[in-house]
Design a protein around this motif. Structure first.
Motif, PDB file in Angstrom:
ATOM      1  N   GLN A 126      65.685  23.255  76.560  1.00 38.70           N
ATOM      2  CA  GLN A 126      64.686  24.124  76.132  1.00 38.70           C
ATOM      3  C   GLN A 126      64.055  23.938  77.505  1.00 38.70           C
ATOM      4  O   GLN A 126      63.035  24.940  77.534  1.00 38.70           O
ATOM      5  CB  GLN A 126      63.809  24.469  74.676  1.00 38.70           C
ATOM      6  N   GLU A 127      62.785  22.371  77.074  1.00 38.49           N
ATOM      7  CA  GLU A 127      61.339  23.265  77.720  1.00 38.49           C
ATOM      8  C   GLU A 127      61.989  23.236  79.939  1.00 38.49           C
ATOM      9  O   GLU A 127      60.932  24.412  80.470  1.00 38.49           O
ATOM     10  CB  GLU A 127      60.836  21.777  77.613  1.00 38.49           C
ATOM     11  N   SER A 128      62.683  22.688  79.840  1.00 39.85           N
ATOM     12  CA  SER A 128      63.259  22.331  81.102  1.00 39.85           C
ATOM     13  C   SER A 128      63.392  23.914  81.704  1.00 39.85           C
ATOM     14  O   SER A 128      63.223  24.699  82.838  1.00 39.85           O
ATOM     15  CB  SER A 128      64.209  21.700  81.724  1.00 39.85           C
ATOM     16  N   PHE A 129      64.746  24.775  80.816  1.00 38.58           N
ATOM     17  CA  PHE A 129      64.642  26.271  80.608  1.00 38.58           C
ATOM     18  C   PHE A 129      63.601  27.337  80.785  1.00 38.58           C
ATOM     19  O   PHE A 129      63.027  27.938  81.198  1.00 38.58           O
ATOM     20  CB  PHE A 129      65.753  26.980  79.897  1.00 38.58           C
TER      21      PHE A 129
ATOM     22  N   ALA B  91      64.375  29.595  71.335  1.00 36.07           N
ATOM     23  CA  ALA B  91      63.546  29.415  72.487  1.00 36.07           C
ATOM     24  C   ALA B  91      63.452  30.081  73.508  1.00 36.07           C
ATOM     25  O   ALA B  91      62.628  29.774  74.519  1.00 36.07           O
ATOM     26  CB  ALA B  91      64.707  28.066  73.262  1.00 36.07           C
ATOM     27  N   LEU B  92      64.994  30.969  73.910  1.00 31.94           N
ATOM     28  CA  LEU B  92      64.754  32.084  74.964  1.00 31.94           C
ATOM     29  C   LEU B  92      63.604  32.764  74.326  1.00 31.94           C
ATOM     30  O   LEU B  92      63.107  33.675  75.355  1.00 31.94           O
ATOM     31  CB  LEU B  92      66.120  32.599  74.888  1.00 31.94           C
ATOM     32  N   SER B  93      63.805  33.743  73.549  1.00 30.19           N
ATOM     33  CA  SER B  93      63.457  34.628  72.856  1.00 30.19           C
ATOM     34  C   SER B  93      61.760  34.067  73.301  1.00 30.19           C
ATOM     35  O   SER B  93      60.966  34.816  73.792  1.00 30.19           O
ATOM     36  CB  SER B  93      63.458  35.007  71.808  1.00 30.19           C
ATOM     37  N   GLU B  94      61.376  33.045  72.579  1.00 36.41           N
ATOM     38  CA  GLU B  94      60.264  32.791  73.537  1.00 36.41           C
ATOM     39  C   GLU B  94      59.795  32.756  74.411  1.00 36.41           C
ATOM     40  O   GLU B  94      58.533  33.238  75.539  1.00 36.41           O
ATOM     41  CB  GLU B  94      59.823  30.960  72.852  1.00 36.41           C
ATOM     42  N   ALA B  95      60.716  32.720  75.484  1.00 37.42           N
ATOM     43  CA  ALA B  95      60.301  31.698  77.093  1.00 37.42           C
ATOM     44  C   ALA B  95      60.157  33.462  78.118  1.00 37.42           C
ATOM     45  O   ALA B  95      59.737  33.346  78.929  1.00 37.42           O
ATOM     46  CB  ALA B  95      61.587  31.105  77.741  1.00 37.42           C
ATOM     47  N   LEU B  96      61.087  34.130  77.377  1.00 35.21           N
ATOM     48  CA  LEU B  96      61.052  35.604  77.667  1.00 35.21           C
ATOM     49  C   LEU B  96      60.249  36.346  77.271  1.00 35.21           C
ATOM     50  O   LEU B  96      59.471  37.804  77.800  1.00 35.21           O
ATOM     51  CB  LEU B  96      62.150  36.153  77.302  1.00 35.21           C
TER      52      LEU B  96
END
Length: 398
Positions: A98-101, A128-133
């Motif tokens: 998750q951190e890498s992505f 995790a994707l939602s937080e990154a986006l």
């Protein structure tokens, strides 16, 4: 730009520019750091000045590959326009992946198209994707089909969507959102005027989702052009829920394509949809499909933009086919509809007769012009093409 490691596999990873020209093509069983170093070198030194598409579909990334990908994209001197990781099994289950992505997305704010279909994403990975986006304003297309996203993942997506103000395409085909998850997500999507293409097939779409969708479709801020709801749950117990969808459809002025194939739509539900497209002898829609017309009182409102309606593989029966024929034959019915798919709908001989009559009525102008052209050649080739474009095509097997 350097020696490519020799590996034996049929998997292909490619890097192309916007014109589709490939400037890196390698066969890999996985994505080791050494190979991604070669890709990084190619990306940095391509010399075209165009933002490339990085396509690693079908590769077995793994945690190490994801970390290497993050390092490559963060260190190269140019942005990536599209990132496709379809079928790479990037499930984002553990914190390391998750951190890498997140690093990949954070360091590439200009990514417009993100493909994560068939990667094994579940609710945790989507969170995790939602937080990154969040705040990733450049995203226009998001492919999340064929994953294991459930109701909690739908909530995470609903919290992320309002920040993607340029999002036009969202594909969630074949997930596990459920009816409540679909409703939450649709309520969030209604705040995005940019949305044009949405797929929620195979997600257990039902009454709650239908109500939220109907409200969105009826909104003047809705600019949705294509909607796929095939394999939904409009069975015997949920037929009344189609009234919400039909009411929204009647007032919508943007939708061009609607797919309701294999969704359990019966004759009652078909009549509700028909009433959104043209007049029926017996009114079937609730008050939201009526509009004030001053001294003329309240009159029915019909959809005038829908071009394609797919009801194939539903048990609409003869009654459903007759309702559609009656509604679409009316003088005030929509004239935009050019394709109606009723394949394998059990319409029988009565339904076939009604549809044949509908076909003749809607296409009478074309056939009259054709007969006239045989006599006096009054219809030019351009005119024939224009008439053919307006023909109503009906696909059915009774």
């Amino acid at each position: 730009q350097g020696p490519i490691p020799k590996v034996s596999s049929s998997r292909v990873a490619s890097i192309t520019d916007k014109a589709g020209r490939c400037f890196a093509l390698v066969r890999v069983p996985s994505v080791p750091p050494s190979l991604l170093a070669v890709l990084r070198s190619s990306l940095r030194k391509d010399g075209w000045g165009l933002k490339p598409t990085l396509d690693l579909s079908g590769c077995n990334m793994g945690d190490e590959g994801m970390e290497a990908l993050g390092a490559v994209l963060s260190s190269m001197g140019m942005g990536v326009d599209a990132l496709r990781l379809t079928a790479t099994r990037v499930a984002l289950h553990d914190a390391r992946a998750q951190e890498s992505f997140c690093q990949v997305l954070t360091n590439n704010q200009e990514i417009k198209r993100l493909g994560l279909g068939a990667t094994g994403l579940s609710d945790g990975g989507v969170a995790a994707l939602s937080e990154a986006l969040k705040g990733h304003a450049a995203i226009e297309q998001l492919q999340l089909y064929a994953n294991a996203i459930g109701p909690q993942g739908a909530l995470a997506l609903a919290g992320m969507v309002p920040s993607l103000d340029k999002l036009t395409t969202l594909n969630l085909w074949s997930n596990k959102l459920g009816d409540k998850g679909c409703a939450k997500l649709l309520s969030a999507l209604s705040s995005l005027p940019s949305m044009e293409w949405l797929a929620l097939s195979k997600n257990g779409f039902g009454p709650k989702g239908s109500k939220a969708l109907g409200t969105w479709l009826a909104s003047p801020d809705c600019h949705l052009r294509q909607l796929n709801l095939s394999h939904s749950s409009f069975g015997q117990d949920h037929q009344p829920s189609l009234a919400h969808l039909a009411a929204g459809l009647a007032q919508n002025s943007s939708l061009l394509v609607l797919d309701l194939s294999r969704s359990g739509v019966l004759s009652q539900g078909t009549a509700l949809l028909a009433a959104a497209l043209g007049p029926l002898r017996v009114p079937r829609l609730p008050a939201p499909c009526m509009a004030d017309r001053g001294e003329q009182g309240r009159v029915e409102v019909f959809n005038v933009t829908l071009q394609s309606l797919d009801l194939s593989h539903n048990a609409i029966g003869p009654a459903g086919a007759i309702a559609l024929s009656e509604a679409l034959s009316g003088a005030t019915a929509t004239k935009a509809l050019t394709f109606l798919d009723l394949w394998n709908c059990g319409i029988k001989a009565e339904g076939k007769q009604a549809l044949v009559q509908l076909y003749r009525t809607k296409n009478e102008a074309y056939w009259n012009a054709q007969r006239s052209s045989h006599c006096c050649h009054s219809l030019t080739a351009k005119g024939r093409k224009s008439h053919l474009k307006d023909l109503l095509r009906i696909n059915f097997f009774y």
